[in-house]
Write a protein that holds these residues in place. Structure first.
Motif, PDB file in Angstrom:
ATOM      1  N   TYR A   1     -11.831  -4.798   2.892  1.00  0.00           N
ATOM      2  CA  TYR A   1     -10.437  -4.840   2.422  1.00  0.00           C
ATOM      3  C   TYR A   1      -9.988  -6.240   1.981  1.00  0.00           C
ATOM      4  CZ  TYR A   1      -5.381  -4.033   3.328  1.00  0.00           C
ATOM      5  OH  TYR A   1      -4.020  -3.950   3.252  1.00  0.00           O
TER       6      TYR A   1
ATOM      7  N   ILE B   1       9.176  -7.971  11.421  1.00  0.00           N
ATOM      8  CA  ILE B   1      10.129  -7.046  12.030  1.00  0.00           C
ATOM      9  C   ILE B   1       9.347  -6.172  13.009  1.00  0.00           C
ATOM     10  CG2 ILE B   1      11.724  -5.124  11.552  1.00  0.00           C
ATOM     11  CD1 ILE B   1      12.683  -7.879  10.479  1.00  0.00           C
TER      12      ILE B   1
ATOM     13  N   GLY C   1      12.718 -12.408   8.970  1.00  0.00           N
ATOM     14  CA  GLY C   1      12.247 -11.099   8.523  1.00  0.00           C
ATOM     15  C   GLY C   1      10.756 -11.035   8.248  1.00  0.00           C
ATOM     16  N   ALA C   2      10.009 -12.081   8.599  1.00  0.00           N
ATOM     17  CA  ALA C   2       8.571 -12.091   8.331  1.00  0.00           C
ATOM     18  C   ALA C   2       7.812 -11.147   9.259  1.00  0.00           C
ATOM     19  CB  ALA C   2       8.015 -13.496   8.500  1.00  0.00           C
TER      20      ALA C   2
ATOM     21  N   VAL D   1       4.573 -12.589   1.157  1.00  0.00           N
ATOM     22  CA  VAL D   1       4.129 -11.533   2.087  1.00  0.00           C
ATOM     23  C   VAL D   1       4.762 -11.753   3.456  1.00  0.00           C
ATOM     24  CG1 VAL D   1       1.846 -10.945   1.116  1.00  0.00           C
ATOM     25  CG2 VAL D   1       2.085 -12.963   2.566  1.00  0.00           C
ATOM     26  N   GLY D   2       4.639 -10.740   4.312  1.00  0.00           N
ATOM     27  CA  GLY D   2       5.050 -10.873   5.699  1.00  0.00           C
ATOM     28  C   GLY D   2       3.988 -11.635   6.489  1.00  0.00           C
TER      29      GLY D   2
ATOM     30  N   MET E   1       6.607  -3.487  13.312  1.00  0.00           N
ATOM     31  CA  MET E   1       7.040  -2.228  12.694  1.00  0.00           C
ATOM     32  C   MET E   1       6.035  -1.864  11.597  1.00  0.00           C
ATOM     33  SD  MET E   1      10.641  -1.258  10.789  1.00  0.00           S
ATOM     34  CE  MET E   1      11.684  -1.318  12.221  1.00  0.00           C
TER      35      MET E   1
ATOM     36  N   ASP F   1       2.029 -10.834   8.851  1.00  0.00           N
ATOM     37  CA  ASP F   1       0.739 -10.194   9.181  1.00  0.00           C
ATOM     38  C   ASP F   1      -0.332 -10.425   8.109  1.00  0.00           C
ATOM     39  OD1 ASP F   1       2.145  -8.614   7.357  1.00  0.00           O
ATOM     40  OD2 ASP F   1       1.228  -6.761   8.056  1.00  0.00           O
ATOM     41  N   GLN F   2       0.068 -10.926   6.927  1.00  0.00           N
ATOM     42  CA  GLN F   2      -0.929 -11.138   5.860  1.00  0.00           C
ATOM     43  C   GLN F   2      -1.432 -12.578   5.802  1.00  0.00           C
ATOM     44  OE1 GLN F   2      -2.259  -8.558   4.179  1.00  0.00           O
ATOM     45  NE2 GLN F   2      -0.962  -7.352   5.542  1.00  0.00           N
TER      46      GLN F   2
ATOM     47  N   LYS G   1       4.399   1.225   8.782  1.00  0.00           N
ATOM     48  CA  LYS G   1       4.722   2.459   8.074  1.00  0.00           C
ATOM     49  C   LYS G   1       3.826   3.610   8.503  1.00  0.00           C
ATOM     50  CE  LYS G   1       3.359   0.412   3.699  1.00  0.00           C
ATOM     51  NZ  LYS G   1       1.994  -0.123   3.734  1.00  0.00           N
TER      52      LYS G   1
ATOM     53  N   MET H   1      -8.395  -7.687  -1.603  1.00  0.00           N
ATOM     54  CA  MET H   1      -7.090  -8.371  -1.663  1.00  0.00           C
ATOM     55  C   MET H   1      -7.235  -9.749  -2.318  1.00  0.00           C
ATOM     56  SD  MET H   1      -4.307  -8.832   1.332  1.00  0.00           S
ATOM     57  CE  MET H   1      -3.155 -10.193   1.328  1.00  0.00           C
TER      58      MET H   1
ATOM     59  N   HIS I   1      -6.359  -0.122  -1.862  1.00  0.00           N
ATOM     60  CA  HIS I   1      -6.326  -0.511  -0.449  1.00  0.00           C
ATOM     61  C   HIS I   1      -5.963   0.680   0.437  1.00  0.00           C
ATOM     62  CE1 HIS I   1      -6.257  -4.808  -1.712  1.00  0.00           C
ATOM     63  NE2 HIS I   1      -6.929  -4.921  -0.592  1.00  0.00           N
TER      64      HIS I   1
ATOM     65  N   GLY J   1      10.746  -3.323   7.308  1.00  0.00           N
ATOM     66  CA  GLY J   1       9.826  -4.462   7.468  1.00  0.00           C
ATOM     67  C   GLY J   1       9.212  -4.831   6.124  1.00  0.00           C
ATOM     68  N   ASN J   2       8.766  -3.829   5.371  1.00  0.00           N
ATOM     69  CA  ASN J   2       8.200  -4.083   4.033  1.00  0.00           C
ATOM     70  C   ASN J   2       9.256  -4.706   3.118  1.00  0.00           C
ATOM     71  OD1 ASN J   2       6.690  -0.933   4.502  1.00  0.00           O
ATOM     72  ND2 ASN J   2       5.551  -2.846   4.509  1.00  0.00           N
TER      73      ASN J   2
ATOM     74  N   ASP K   1      -7.344  -9.217  -5.998  1.00  0.00           N
ATOM     75  CA  ASP K   1      -5.993  -8.968  -6.548  1.00  0.00           C
ATOM     76  C   ASP K   1      -5.306 -10.286  -6.884  1.00  0.00           C
ATOM     77  OD1 ASP K   1      -6.424  -6.326  -5.765  1.00  0.00           O
ATOM     78  OD2 ASP K   1      -5.156  -6.462  -3.973  1.00  0.00           O
TER      79      ASP K   1
ATOM     80  N   GLN L   1       0.829  -1.211   0.000  1.00  0.00           N
ATOM     81  CA  GLN L   1       0.000   0.000   0.000  1.00  0.00           C
ATOM     82  C   GLN L   1       0.862   1.259   0.000  1.00  0.00           C
ATOM     83  OE1 GLN L   1      -3.346   0.262   2.769  1.00  0.00           O
ATOM     84  NE2 GLN L   1      -2.593  -1.621   3.672  1.00  0.00           N
TER      85      GLN L   1
HETATM   86  P1  TYM Z   1       1.229  -3.572   3.590  1.00  0.00           P
HETATM   87  O1  TYM Z   1       1.287  -2.435   2.622  1.00  0.00           O
HETATM   88  O2  TYM Z   1       0.786  -3.303   4.971  1.00  0.00           O
HETATM   89  O3  TYM Z   1       2.646  -4.272   3.667  1.00  0.00           O
HETATM   90  C1  TYM Z   1       3.316  -4.682   2.492  1.00  0.00           C
HETATM   91  C2  TYM Z   1       4.084  -5.954   2.743  1.00  0.00           C
HETATM   92  O4  TYM Z   1       5.039  -5.775   3.779  1.00  0.00           O
HETATM   93  C3  TYM Z   1       4.868  -6.774   4.781  1.00  0.00           C
HETATM   94  N1  TYM Z   1       5.182  -6.181   6.093  1.00  0.00           N
HETATM   95  C4  TYM Z   1       6.082  -6.656   6.945  1.00  0.00           C
HETATM   96  N2  TYM Z   1       6.893  -7.728   6.900  1.00  0.00           N
HETATM   97  C5  TYM Z   1       7.721  -7.944   7.951  1.00  0.00           C
HETATM   98  N3  TYM Z   1       7.745  -7.158   9.044  1.00  0.00           N
HETATM   99  C6  TYM Z   1       6.947  -6.061   9.145  1.00  0.00           C
HETATM  100  N4  TYM Z   1       6.989  -5.280  10.218  1.00  0.00           N
HETATM  101  C7  TYM Z   1       6.065  -5.787   8.063  1.00  0.00           C
HETATM  102  N5  TYM Z   1       5.159  -4.804   7.840  1.00  0.00           N
HETATM  103  C8  TYM Z   1       4.612  -5.078   6.628  1.00  0.00           C
HETATM  104  C9  TYM Z   1       3.415  -7.175   4.685  1.00  0.00           C
HETATM  105  O5  TYM Z   1       3.198  -8.454   5.230  1.00  0.00           O
HETATM  106  C10 TYM Z   1       3.186  -7.126   3.187  1.00  0.00           C
HETATM  107  O6  TYM Z   1       3.632  -8.310   2.572  1.00  0.00           O
HETATM  108  N6  TYM Z   1      -2.845  -6.182   2.445  1.00  0.00           N
HETATM  109  C11 TYM Z   1      -1.482  -5.910   2.055  1.00  0.00           C
HETATM  110  C12 TYM Z   1      -1.353  -5.363   0.653  1.00  0.00           C
HETATM  111  C13 TYM Z   1      -2.013  -6.175  -0.418  1.00  0.00           C
HETATM  112  C14 TYM Z   1      -1.577  -7.410  -0.921  1.00  0.00           C
HETATM  113  C15 TYM Z   1      -2.488  -7.758  -1.954  1.00  0.00           C
HETATM  114  C16 TYM Z   1      -0.514  -8.264  -0.596  1.00  0.00           C
HETATM  115  C17 TYM Z   1      -3.120  -5.823  -1.111  1.00  0.00           C
HETATM  116  N7  TYM Z   1      -3.406  -6.764  -2.034  1.00  0.00           N
HETATM  117  C18 TYM Z   1      -2.363  -8.934  -2.683  1.00  0.00           C
HETATM  118  C19 TYM Z   1      -0.391  -9.451  -1.332  1.00  0.00           C
HETATM  119  C20 TYM Z   1      -1.307  -9.772  -2.344  1.00  0.00           C
HETATM  120  C21 TYM Z   1      -0.911  -4.900   3.019  1.00  0.00           C
HETATM  121  O7  TYM Z   1      -1.578  -4.218   3.702  1.00  0.00           O
HETATM  122  O8  TYM Z   1       0.402  -4.773   2.954  1.00  0.00           O
END
Ligand code: TYM
Length: 339
Positions: free
Chosen positions: A130, A188, A185-186, A148-149, A198, A151-152, A200, A134, A46, A20-21, A137, A12
Protein backbone atom coordinates in the motif's frame (compact mmCIF):
# COMPACT_ATOMS: atom_id res chain seq x y z
CA UNK A 1 5.79 34.87 -12.11
CA UNK A 2 6.83 31.91 -9.96
CA UNK A 3 5.01 28.64 -10.57
CA UNK A 4 2.49 27.63 -7.93
CA UNK A 5 3.55 24.85 -5.60
CA UNK A 6 1.88 21.53 -6.18
CA UNK A 7 -0.45 19.72 -3.75
CA UNK A 8 -1.76 16.17 -3.96
CA UNK A 9 -3.92 14.16 -1.62
CA UNK A 10 -6.56 11.43 -1.66
CA UNK A 11 -9.19 9.56 0.32
CA UNK A 12 -10.17 5.90 0.01
CA UNK A 13 -13.76 5.16 -1.04
CA UNK A 14 -13.76 2.31 1.48
CA UNK A 15 -16.64 3.40 3.72
CA UNK A 16 -18.63 6.50 4.60
CA UNK A 17 -16.47 9.56 5.13
CA UNK A 18 -16.32 10.85 8.70
CA UNK A 19 -15.79 14.25 10.26
CA UNK A 20 -12.22 12.99 10.86
CA UNK A 21 -11.66 12.82 7.09
CA UNK A 22 -13.16 16.29 6.75
CA UNK A 23 -11.18 17.99 9.51
CA UNK A 24 -7.91 16.13 8.94
CA UNK A 25 -7.91 16.35 5.15
CA UNK A 26 -10.74 17.86 3.10
CA UNK A 27 -10.96 21.16 4.98
CA UNK A 28 -7.22 21.68 4.43
CA UNK A 29 -7.57 20.90 0.74
CA UNK A 30 -10.25 23.51 0.21
CA UNK A 31 -8.11 26.07 2.04
CA UNK A 32 -5.25 25.46 -0.41
CA UNK A 33 -6.98 25.42 -3.78
CA UNK A 34 -6.52 29.13 -4.54
CA UNK A 35 -2.82 29.25 -3.80
CA UNK A 36 -1.61 25.87 -5.05
CA UNK A 37 -1.76 23.74 -8.18
CA UNK A 38 -3.97 21.01 -6.71
CA UNK A 39 -4.63 17.36 -7.53
CA UNK A 40 -7.12 15.39 -5.45
CA UNK A 41 -7.91 11.79 -6.20
CA UNK A 42 -10.37 9.19 -5.01
CA UNK A 43 -7.98 6.32 -4.30
CA UNK A 44 -10.00 3.31 -5.37
CA UNK A 45 -6.85 1.22 -5.93
CA UNK A 46 -6.01 1.66 -2.25
CA UNK A 47 -9.54 0.66 -1.28
CA UNK A 48 -9.13 -2.80 -2.85
CA UNK A 49 -6.26 -3.66 -0.49
CA UNK A 50 -9.10 -5.06 1.63
CA UNK A 51 -12.06 -6.90 0.06
CA UNK A 52 -14.74 -4.67 -1.54
CA UNK A 53 -18.08 -5.35 -3.17
CA UNK A 54 -17.89 -4.14 -6.81
CA UNK A 55 -21.21 -2.26 -6.88
CA UNK A 56 -20.53 -0.63 -3.52
CA UNK A 57 -17.07 0.45 -4.63
CA UNK A 58 -18.46 2.10 -7.78
CA UNK A 59 -21.12 3.89 -5.75
CA UNK A 60 -18.69 4.99 -3.05
CA UNK A 61 -16.23 6.29 -5.65
CA UNK A 62 -18.88 8.66 -7.04
CA UNK A 63 -20.04 9.49 -3.52
CA UNK A 64 -16.55 10.50 -2.39
CA UNK A 65 -16.02 12.58 -5.55
CA UNK A 66 -19.33 14.35 -4.88
CA UNK A 67 -18.24 15.00 -1.29
CA UNK A 68 -15.02 16.59 -2.55
CA UNK A 69 -17.10 19.05 -4.57
CA UNK A 70 -19.72 19.52 -1.86
CA UNK A 71 -16.99 20.32 0.67
CA UNK A 72 -16.02 23.26 -1.54
CA UNK A 73 -13.41 22.02 -4.00
CA UNK A 74 -13.74 23.88 -7.27
CA UNK A 75 -13.02 21.71 -10.34
CA UNK A 76 -11.86 24.80 -12.26
CA UNK A 77 -9.07 25.18 -9.75
CA UNK A 78 -8.28 21.65 -8.57
CA UNK A 79 -8.05 18.51 -10.71
CA UNK A 80 -10.43 15.97 -9.18
CA UNK A 81 -10.02 12.44 -10.47
CA UNK A 82 -10.21 8.72 -9.80
CA UNK A 83 -6.87 7.01 -9.18
CA UNK A 84 -7.61 3.98 -11.39
CA UNK A 85 -8.38 6.31 -14.34
CA UNK A 86 -4.71 7.22 -14.55
CA UNK A 87 -2.73 4.06 -15.26
CA UNK A 88 0.57 5.76 -14.40
CA UNK A 89 -0.25 5.22 -10.69
CA UNK A 90 -0.14 1.45 -11.09
CA UNK A 91 2.96 1.56 -13.27
CA UNK A 92 5.03 3.76 -10.98
CA UNK A 93 3.75 1.81 -7.96
CA UNK A 94 5.26 -1.36 -9.43
CA UNK A 95 8.59 0.31 -10.12
CA UNK A 96 8.68 1.71 -6.57
CA UNK A 97 7.58 -1.62 -5.11
CA UNK A 98 10.69 -3.17 -6.61
CA UNK A 99 12.78 -0.57 -4.78
CA UNK A 100 11.01 -0.75 -1.41
CA UNK A 101 12.67 -2.94 1.23
CA UNK A 102 10.09 -5.30 2.80
CA UNK A 103 11.24 -4.22 6.26
CA UNK A 104 10.11 -0.64 5.61
CA UNK A 105 6.63 -1.90 4.75
CA UNK A 106 6.38 -4.32 7.64
CA UNK A 107 7.10 -1.50 10.08
CA UNK A 108 4.08 0.56 8.99
CA UNK A 109 1.58 0.99 11.83
CA UNK A 110 -1.39 0.99 9.44
CA UNK A 111 -0.30 -2.35 7.98
CA UNK A 112 0.14 -3.84 11.45
CA UNK A 113 -3.30 -2.59 12.58
CA UNK A 114 -5.18 -3.60 9.44
CA UNK A 115 -3.52 -6.98 9.07
CA UNK A 116 -4.20 -7.79 12.72
CA UNK A 117 -7.92 -7.47 11.93
CA UNK A 118 -7.77 -10.11 9.16
CA UNK A 119 -7.04 -13.80 9.07
CA UNK A 120 -3.34 -14.26 8.39
CA UNK A 121 -3.80 -16.40 5.27
CA UNK A 122 -6.31 -14.03 3.65
CA UNK A 123 -4.27 -10.81 3.83
CA UNK A 124 -3.59 -9.60 0.30
CA UNK A 125 -0.05 -8.53 -0.60
CA UNK A 126 -1.53 -5.16 -1.62
CA UNK A 127 -2.07 -4.30 2.03
CA UNK A 128 1.66 -4.57 2.59
CA UNK A 129 2.53 -2.74 -0.65
CA UNK A 130 0.00 0.00 0.00
CA UNK A 131 2.62 2.67 0.89
CA UNK A 132 4.51 2.16 -2.40
CA UNK A 133 1.29 2.92 -4.28
CA UNK A 134 0.73 5.96 -2.09
CA UNK A 135 4.29 7.10 -2.81
CA UNK A 136 3.57 6.73 -6.53
CA UNK A 137 0.41 8.88 -6.18
CA UNK A 138 2.43 11.67 -4.65
CA UNK A 139 5.69 11.46 -6.60
CA UNK A 140 4.03 11.29 -10.03
CA UNK A 141 2.78 14.85 -9.50
CA UNK A 142 6.02 16.20 -8.01
CA UNK A 143 3.86 17.33 -5.08
CA UNK A 144 5.50 19.74 -2.63
CA UNK A 145 2.79 19.44 0.00
CA UNK A 146 0.47 16.63 1.00
CA UNK A 147 -2.35 17.71 3.34
CA UNK A 148 -3.31 14.70 5.48
CA UNK A 149 -4.28 13.70 8.99
CA UNK A 150 -1.75 12.58 11.57
CA UNK A 151 -2.16 8.86 10.78
CA UNK A 152 -0.50 9.36 7.36
CA UNK A 153 2.70 10.85 8.75
CA UNK A 154 4.58 7.54 8.57
CA UNK A 155 3.52 6.92 4.96
CA UNK A 156 4.80 10.35 4.02
CA UNK A 157 8.16 9.59 5.62
CA UNK A 158 8.39 6.40 3.60
CA UNK A 159 7.50 8.36 0.45
CA UNK A 160 10.35 10.79 1.11
CA UNK A 161 12.75 7.92 1.77
CA UNK A 162 11.78 6.30 -1.53
CA UNK A 163 12.12 9.57 -3.43
CA UNK A 164 15.56 10.10 -1.94
CA UNK A 165 16.61 6.56 -2.79
CA UNK A 166 15.46 6.97 -6.40
CA UNK A 167 17.10 10.40 -6.76
CA UNK A 168 20.33 8.99 -5.36
CA UNK A 169 20.35 6.00 -7.73
CA UNK A 170 19.13 7.69 -10.92
CA UNK A 171 19.66 11.43 -10.47
CA UNK A 172 17.30 14.22 -9.34
CA UNK A 173 13.86 13.05 -10.43
CA UNK A 174 11.36 13.54 -7.63
CA UNK A 175 10.44 16.50 -5.45
CA UNK A 176 10.60 15.55 -1.75
CA UNK A 177 7.04 16.06 -0.48
CA UNK A 178 6.09 17.36 2.94
CA UNK A 179 3.14 16.24 5.03
CA UNK A 180 0.86 19.16 5.95
CA UNK A 181 -0.85 18.19 9.17
CA UNK A 182 -3.40 20.62 10.62
CA UNK A 183 -2.93 22.01 14.14
CA UNK A 184 -6.51 21.23 15.16
CA UNK A 185 -8.30 18.15 13.88
CA UNK A 186 -5.32 16.05 12.77
CA UNK A 187 -6.50 13.14 14.89
CA UNK A 188 -10.19 13.02 15.71
CA UNK A 189 -10.95 10.15 18.06
CA UNK A 190 -13.88 7.72 18.18
CA UNK A 191 -16.91 9.04 20.09
CA UNK A 192 -17.48 5.65 21.71
CA UNK A 193 -13.80 5.16 22.49
CA UNK A 194 -11.71 8.35 22.61
CA UNK A 195 -8.47 6.40 22.79
CA UNK A 196 -8.93 5.04 19.22
CA UNK A 197 -8.81 7.11 16.03
CA UNK A 198 -12.21 7.77 14.44
CA UNK A 199 -12.34 5.46 11.44
CA UNK A 200 -14.72 5.09 8.51
CA UNK A 201 -14.56 1.31 8.72
CA UNK A 202 -15.50 0.84 12.39
CA UNK A 203 -18.71 -1.14 12.75
CA UNK A 204 -19.99 0.27 16.03
CA UNK A 205 -23.02 2.57 15.67
CA UNK A 206 -21.80 5.29 18.00
CA UNK A 207 -18.18 5.43 16.88
CA UNK A 208 -18.12 8.04 14.10
CA UNK A 209 -20.10 10.99 12.82
CA UNK A 210 -20.42 10.50 9.07
CA UNK A 211 -20.53 13.52 6.79
CA UNK A 212 -23.89 12.36 5.45
CA UNK A 213 -25.53 11.60 8.83
CA UNK A 214 -28.87 13.32 9.44
CA UNK A 215 -29.09 15.98 12.20
CA UNK A 216 -30.98 13.59 14.48
CA UNK A 217 -28.35 10.88 14.11
CA UNK A 218 -25.56 13.38 14.75
CA UNK A 219 -27.30 14.60 17.93
CA UNK A 220 -27.81 11.05 19.14
CA UNK A 221 -24.19 10.03 18.52
CA UNK A 222 -22.65 13.10 20.13
CA UNK A 223 -24.99 12.97 23.15
CA UNK A 224 -23.96 9.34 23.71
CA UNK A 225 -20.24 10.05 23.38
CA UNK A 226 -17.96 8.80 26.14
CA UNK A 227 -16.71 11.44 28.61
CA UNK A 228 -15.66 11.16 32.27
CA UNK A 229 -17.40 11.49 35.60
CA UNK A 230 -16.26 15.09 36.20
CA UNK A 231 -17.61 18.38 34.87
CA UNK A 232 -14.43 20.18 33.92
CA UNK A 233 -14.60 21.46 30.32
CA UNK A 234 -11.01 22.05 29.25
CA UNK A 235 -8.45 20.78 26.75
CA UNK A 236 -6.26 18.15 28.40
CA UNK A 237 -3.79 15.35 27.67
CA UNK A 238 -4.89 13.36 30.71
CA UNK A 239 -6.14 9.94 29.55
CA UNK A 240 -9.42 10.17 31.52
CA UNK A 241 -10.23 13.51 29.84
CA UNK A 242 -9.73 12.10 26.32
CA UNK A 243 -13.47 12.22 25.52
CA UNK A 244 -13.93 15.86 26.58
CA UNK A 245 -10.68 16.80 24.85
CA UNK A 246 -11.94 15.19 21.64
CA UNK A 247 -15.27 17.06 21.74
CA UNK A 248 -13.48 20.35 22.34
CA UNK A 249 -11.07 19.59 19.50
CA UNK A 250 -13.98 18.91 17.14
CA UNK A 251 -15.50 22.22 18.18
CA UNK A 252 -12.20 24.02 17.73
CA UNK A 253 -11.55 22.54 14.28
CA UNK A 254 -15.04 23.25 12.93
CA UNK A 255 -15.24 26.77 14.39
CA UNK A 256 -11.67 27.78 13.58
CA UNK A 257 -11.41 29.38 17.04
CA UNK A 258 -8.45 29.23 19.41
CA UNK A 259 -8.42 26.80 22.35
CA UNK A 260 -8.84 29.72 24.75
CA UNK A 261 -11.89 30.99 22.87
CA UNK A 262 -13.45 27.51 22.86
CA UNK A 263 -12.90 27.06 26.61
CA UNK A 264 -14.30 30.55 27.24
CA UNK A 265 -17.36 29.67 25.12
CA UNK A 266 -18.12 26.73 27.42
CA UNK A 267 -17.12 28.45 30.68
CA UNK A 268 -20.75 28.93 31.72
CA UNK A 269 -21.91 25.46 30.61
CA UNK A 270 -23.74 23.52 33.28
CA UNK A 271 -22.05 20.24 32.45
CA UNK A 272 -21.07 17.89 29.65
CA UNK A 273 -24.68 17.88 28.35
CA UNK A 274 -24.26 21.53 27.30
CA UNK A 275 -20.87 20.77 25.76
CA UNK A 276 -22.32 17.91 23.73
CA UNK A 277 -25.29 19.99 22.56
CA UNK A 278 -22.96 22.79 21.46
CA UNK A 279 -20.71 20.39 19.55
CA UNK A 280 -23.63 18.57 17.87
CA UNK A 281 -25.27 21.80 16.69
CA UNK A 282 -22.00 23.16 15.33
CA UNK A 283 -21.37 19.95 13.35
CA UNK A 284 -24.94 20.00 11.98
CA UNK A 285 -24.65 23.64 10.95
CA UNK A 286 -21.34 23.04 9.13
CA UNK A 287 -22.48 19.90 7.38
CA UNK A 288 -25.85 21.21 6.18
CA UNK A 289 -24.61 23.00 3.01
CA UNK A 290 -22.23 20.10 2.24
CA UNK A 291 -25.08 17.59 2.50
CA UNK A 292 -27.40 19.67 0.32
CA UNK A 293 -24.82 20.02 -2.44
CA UNK A 294 -23.87 16.36 -2.18
CA UNK A 295 -27.50 15.31 -2.55
CA UNK A 296 -27.89 17.45 -5.67
CA UNK A 297 -24.67 16.15 -7.24
CA UNK A 298 -25.59 12.50 -6.70
CA UNK A 299 -28.62 13.17 -8.91
CA UNK A 300 -26.37 14.49 -11.68
CA UNK A 301 -24.04 11.54 -12.38
CA UNK A 302 -23.33 12.83 -15.92
CA UNK A 303 -21.99 16.12 -14.54
CA UNK A 304 -19.89 14.34 -11.93
CA UNK A 305 -18.45 11.92 -14.49
CA UNK A 306 -17.48 14.81 -16.79
CA UNK A 307 -15.62 16.49 -13.94
CA UNK A 308 -13.79 13.24 -13.23
CA UNK A 309 -12.92 12.81 -16.92
CA UNK A 310 -11.57 16.36 -17.09
CA UNK A 311 -9.61 15.83 -13.85
CA UNK A 312 -8.12 12.59 -15.19
CA UNK A 313 -7.03 14.35 -18.42
CA UNK A 314 -5.21 17.00 -16.36
CA UNK A 315 -3.70 14.33 -14.13
CA UNK A 316 -2.53 12.31 -17.16
CA UNK A 317 -0.63 15.26 -18.55
CA UNK A 318 1.52 15.59 -15.42
CA UNK A 319 1.73 11.94 -14.35
CA UNK A 320 2.63 10.54 -17.78
CA UNK A 321 5.53 12.97 -18.15
CA UNK A 322 7.01 11.92 -14.79
CA UNK A 323 6.51 8.24 -15.55
CA UNK A 324 8.22 8.58 -18.96
CA UNK A 325 11.30 10.10 -17.28
CA UNK A 326 11.38 7.34 -14.68
CA UNK A 327 11.10 4.59 -17.28
CA UNK A 328 13.97 6.05 -19.28
CA UNK A 329 16.11 6.44 -16.14
CA UNK A 330 15.70 2.84 -15.07
CA UNK A 331 16.35 1.44 -18.56
CA UNK A 332 12.97 0.45 -19.98
CA UNK A 333 13.15 0.33 -23.76
CA UNK A 334 10.75 2.95 -25.16
CA UNK A 335 8.16 1.46 -27.53
CA UNK A 336 8.25 2.65 -31.14
CA UNK A 337 5.14 4.74 -31.84
CA UNK A 338 2.94 2.62 -34.15
CA UNK A 339 2.23 4.21 -37.52
P1 TYM B 1 -7.93 7.52 4.43
O1 TYM B 1 -8.90 7.28 3.33
O2 TYM B 1 -7.84 6.54 5.53
O3 TYM B 1 -8.21 8.94 5.08
C1 TYM B 1 -8.31 10.09 4.27
C2 TYM B 1 -7.74 11.29 4.98
O4 TYM B 1 -8.42 11.52 6.21
C3 TYM B 1 -7.49 11.59 7.28
N1 TYM B 1 -8.11 11.02 8.49
C4 TYM B 1 -8.24 11.64 9.65
N2 TYM B 1 -7.87 12.86 10.07
C5 TYM B 1 -8.16 13.22 11.34
N3 TYM B 1 -8.77 12.40 12.21
C6 TYM B 1 -9.17 11.15 11.85
N4 TYM B 1 -9.80 10.35 12.71
C7 TYM B 1 -8.90 10.73 10.52
N5 TYM B 1 -9.16 9.59 9.84
C8 TYM B 1 -8.65 9.78 8.59
C9 TYM B 1 -6.31 10.78 6.83
O5 TYM B 1 -5.13 11.14 7.52
C10 TYM B 1 -6.25 11.12 5.35
O6 TYM B 1 -5.58 12.34 5.15
N6 TYM B 1 -3.44 6.38 2.62
C11 TYM B 1 -4.48 7.38 2.62
C12 TYM B 1 -5.04 7.68 1.25
C13 TYM B 1 -4.02 8.04 0.21
C14 TYM B 1 -3.31 9.24 0.11
C15 TYM B 1 -2.51 9.13 -1.06
C16 TYM B 1 -3.24 10.39 0.91
C17 TYM B 1 -3.67 7.27 -0.85
N7 TYM B 1 -2.77 7.92 -1.61
C18 TYM B 1 -1.67 10.15 -1.47
C19 TYM B 1 -2.39 11.42 0.49
C20 TYM B 1 -1.61 11.29 -0.67
C21 TYM B 1 -5.61 6.89 3.50
O7 TYM B 1 -5.74 5.76 3.80
O8 TYM B 1 -6.49 7.81 3.82
Amino acid sequence: MTAKKRVLSGIQPSGSLTIGNYLGALKQWVARQDRYDCFFCVVDMHAITVPQNADDLRHKTREVAAIYLAAGLNPDKAAIFVQSHVAAHAELAWILTCMTPIGWLQRMTQFKDKSAKQQQDSIGTGLLNYPSLMAADILLYQAHEVPVGDDQRQHLELTRDLAQRFNHLYGETFVLPEAMIPEAGARIMGLDNPTAKMSKSDESEYHAVYLLDTPDVIRKKVMKSVTDSGRDIRFSDEPEKAGVNNLLTIYQAFSGQSREAVEAHFASARGYGDLKKGVAELIIEHLRPLQETHHRLMHEPGYLDRILADGAARAHAVADATLARVKTSIGFLPPLASS
